[in-house]
Design a protein around this motif. Structure first.
Motif, short mmCIF file in Angstrom:
data_model
loop_
_atom_site.label_atom_id
_atom_site.label_comp_id
_atom_site.label_asym_id
_atom_site.label_seq_id
_atom_site.Cartn_x
_atom_site.Cartn_y
_atom_site.Cartn_z
N LEU A 4 0.83 -1.21 0.00
CA LEU A 4 0.00 0.00 0.00
C LEU A 4 0.86 1.25 0.00
O LEU A 4 0.52 2.24 -0.66
N VAL A 5 1.96 1.21 0.74
CA VAL A 5 2.88 2.36 0.76
C VAL A 5 3.48 2.60 -0.62
O VAL A 5 3.60 3.74 -1.08
N GLN A 6 3.86 1.51 -1.27
CA GLN A 6 4.41 1.64 -2.63
C GLN A 6 3.38 2.22 -3.60
O GLN A 6 3.72 3.05 -4.45
N LEU A 7 2.13 1.78 -3.46
CA LEU A 7 1.08 2.32 -4.31
C LEU A 7 0.89 3.81 -4.06
O LEU A 7 0.73 4.60 -5.00
N ALA A 8 0.91 4.20 -2.78
CA ALA A 8 0.69 5.61 -2.43
C ALA A 8 1.81 6.50 -2.94
O ALA A 8 1.61 7.70 -3.16
N ALA A 9 2.98 5.93 -3.15
CA ALA A 9 4.12 6.73 -3.61
C ALA A 9 4.23 6.77 -5.12
O ALA A 9 5.11 7.45 -5.66
N ASP A 10 3.34 6.07 -5.80
CA ASP A 10 3.40 6.00 -7.26
C ASP A 10 2.45 7.01 -7.88
O ASP A 10 1.23 6.90 -7.73
N PRO A 11 2.96 8.03 -8.60
CA PRO A 11 2.09 9.05 -9.21
C PRO A 11 1.10 8.47 -10.21
O PRO A 11 -0.02 8.98 -10.35
N THR A 12 1.49 7.41 -10.93
CA THR A 12 0.57 6.82 -11.91
C THR A 12 -0.64 6.19 -11.22
O THR A 12 -1.73 6.18 -11.79
N VAL A 13 -0.45 5.70 -10.01
CA VAL A 13 -1.57 5.13 -9.27
C VAL A 13 -2.56 6.22 -8.89
O VAL A 13 -3.78 6.04 -8.98
N ALA A 15 -3.03 9.01 -10.50
CA ALA A 15 -3.70 9.43 -11.73
C ALA A 15 -4.80 8.43 -12.09
O ALA A 15 -5.91 8.82 -12.48
N ALA A 16 -4.49 7.14 -11.95
CA ALA A 16 -5.49 6.12 -12.23
C ALA A 16 -6.66 6.22 -11.26
O ALA A 16 -7.82 6.06 -11.65
N LEU A 17 -6.36 6.51 -9.99
CA LEU A 17 -7.41 6.64 -8.98
C LEU A 17 -8.33 7.81 -9.32
O LEU A 17 -9.57 7.67 -9.26
N ALA A 18 -7.75 8.96 -9.67
CA ALA A 18 -8.57 10.14 -10.00
C ALA A 18 -9.46 9.86 -11.20
O ALA A 18 -10.66 10.17 -11.19
N THR A 19 -8.89 9.23 -12.22
CA THR A 19 -9.67 8.91 -13.42
C THR A 19 -10.79 7.93 -13.09
O THR A 19 -11.93 8.08 -13.55
N LEU A 20 -10.45 6.93 -12.28
CA LEU A 20 -11.43 5.89 -11.96
C LEU A 20 -12.55 6.44 -11.08
O LEU A 20 -13.72 6.06 -11.23
N MET A 153 -9.21 -0.48 -16.18
CA MET A 153 -8.45 0.76 -16.00
C MET A 153 -7.27 0.61 -15.05
O MET A 153 -6.31 1.38 -15.13
N THR A 154 -7.33 -0.35 -14.13
CA THR A 154 -6.23 -0.55 -13.18
C THR A 154 -6.25 -1.99 -12.69
O THR A 154 -7.30 -2.63 -12.68
N GLU A 155 -5.09 -2.47 -12.29
CA GLU A 155 -4.99 -3.84 -11.78
C GLU A 155 -4.92 -3.88 -10.26
O GLU A 155 -4.84 -4.96 -9.67
N VAL A 159 -7.09 0.41 -5.20
CA VAL A 159 -7.48 1.60 -5.97
C VAL A 159 -8.94 1.47 -6.40
O VAL A 159 -9.72 2.43 -6.30
N MET A 160 -9.33 0.28 -6.85
CA MET A 160 -10.72 0.06 -7.23
C MET A 160 -11.65 0.27 -6.05
O MET A 160 -12.72 0.88 -6.18
#
Length: 239
Positions: A4-13, A15-20, A153-155, A159-160
């Motif tokens: 979860l920490v790695q996901l939170a530090a990833d800008p692409t995640v 961006a995917a969250l905002a779009t989703l 949109m994401t794996e 995030v989902m």
């Protein structure tokens, strides 16, 4: 936790969250319109409770389906073919949901245009259990469509889940104002029923494999709502 920490530090995640989140909120509009129209036909003391139950069921179904993502993805696999066209379980669910929406919206339009004498007095025209059953059916259809969209949109399941919970919270906040607005404006009811017919036809088209860009649907809905807003403003000015 490290994941979860790695996901939170990833800008692409992010961006995917905002779009989703935006996508899930937009997809939730269809569900919310149906719930608002249906619950407005209940007795006043049951309407708010039915809306909360309906939206709560939408959240439970979406989160439950997220726990079976592998199974949901398999719903897109063909199960049989008719005249050379393959149908999956998702196609069949969308077809059933689209047909139900067409039937329900057409029935409601008929009742609005030519109400039966016993239904023109303002009393409840729908039972509480029947309303919850119909909401549950459409919740299932919209939930499966929503989760399949999210998977595309994401794996990342967290995030989902965040996007789904956010969308349902927005639905919960908007439910009361939207239902009150629809109840006070009969012409908006007819417009919303027209939206449901369009959504039903879109679900049927998707069920037959014809992809309909959602942008076209929601642009048409926004344009129609804008025209109706101008009509309402003109009526108020004349009054």
């Amino acid at each position: 936790m490290d994941h979860l920490v790695q996901l939170a530090a990833d800008p692409t995640v992010w961006a995917a969250l905002a779009t989703l989140v935006v996508m899930e909120v937009v997809l939730g509009i269809d569900n919310l319109i149906f719930i608002s129209i249906l619950t407005n036909k209940l007795r006043p003391e049951h309407q708010a409770k039915a809306r909360r139950i309906g939206i709560g069921l939408a959240l439970v179904l979406r989160l439950g389906l997220l726990g079976t993502v592998a199974f949901i993805v398999q719903l897109t696999s063909p199960v049989f073919s008719v005249l050379g066209h393959a149908f999956s379980w998702r196609d069949l669910i969308l077809l059933a949901g689209g047909l139900f929406l067409l039937w329900k919206a057409t029935t409601e339009i008929h009742h609005s245009v030519d109400p039966a004498p016993e239904k023109a007095t303002g009393d409840a025209t729908l039972g509480f259990a029947a309303a919850i059953g119909q909401i549950l059916l459409l919740d299932l259809v919209f939930s499966i469509d929503s989760i399949i969209t999210a998977v595309g949109m994401t794996e990342h399941v967290p995030v989902m889940m965040i996007a789904v919970v956010t969308a349902v919270v927005v639905m919960l906040v908007a439910a009361e104002p939207l239902s009150a607005f629809i109840a006070k404006n009969p012409t908006v009811v007819m417009l919303a029923l027209g939206f449901l017919i369009m959504i039903g036809m879109t679900l049927i088209a998707e069920g037959f494999g014809a992809h309909v860009p959602k942008g076209y649907i929601y642009t048409a809905m926004a344009f129609s709502a804008g025209v109706e807003g101008l009509n309402m403003l003109a009526r108020r000015r004349r009054a």
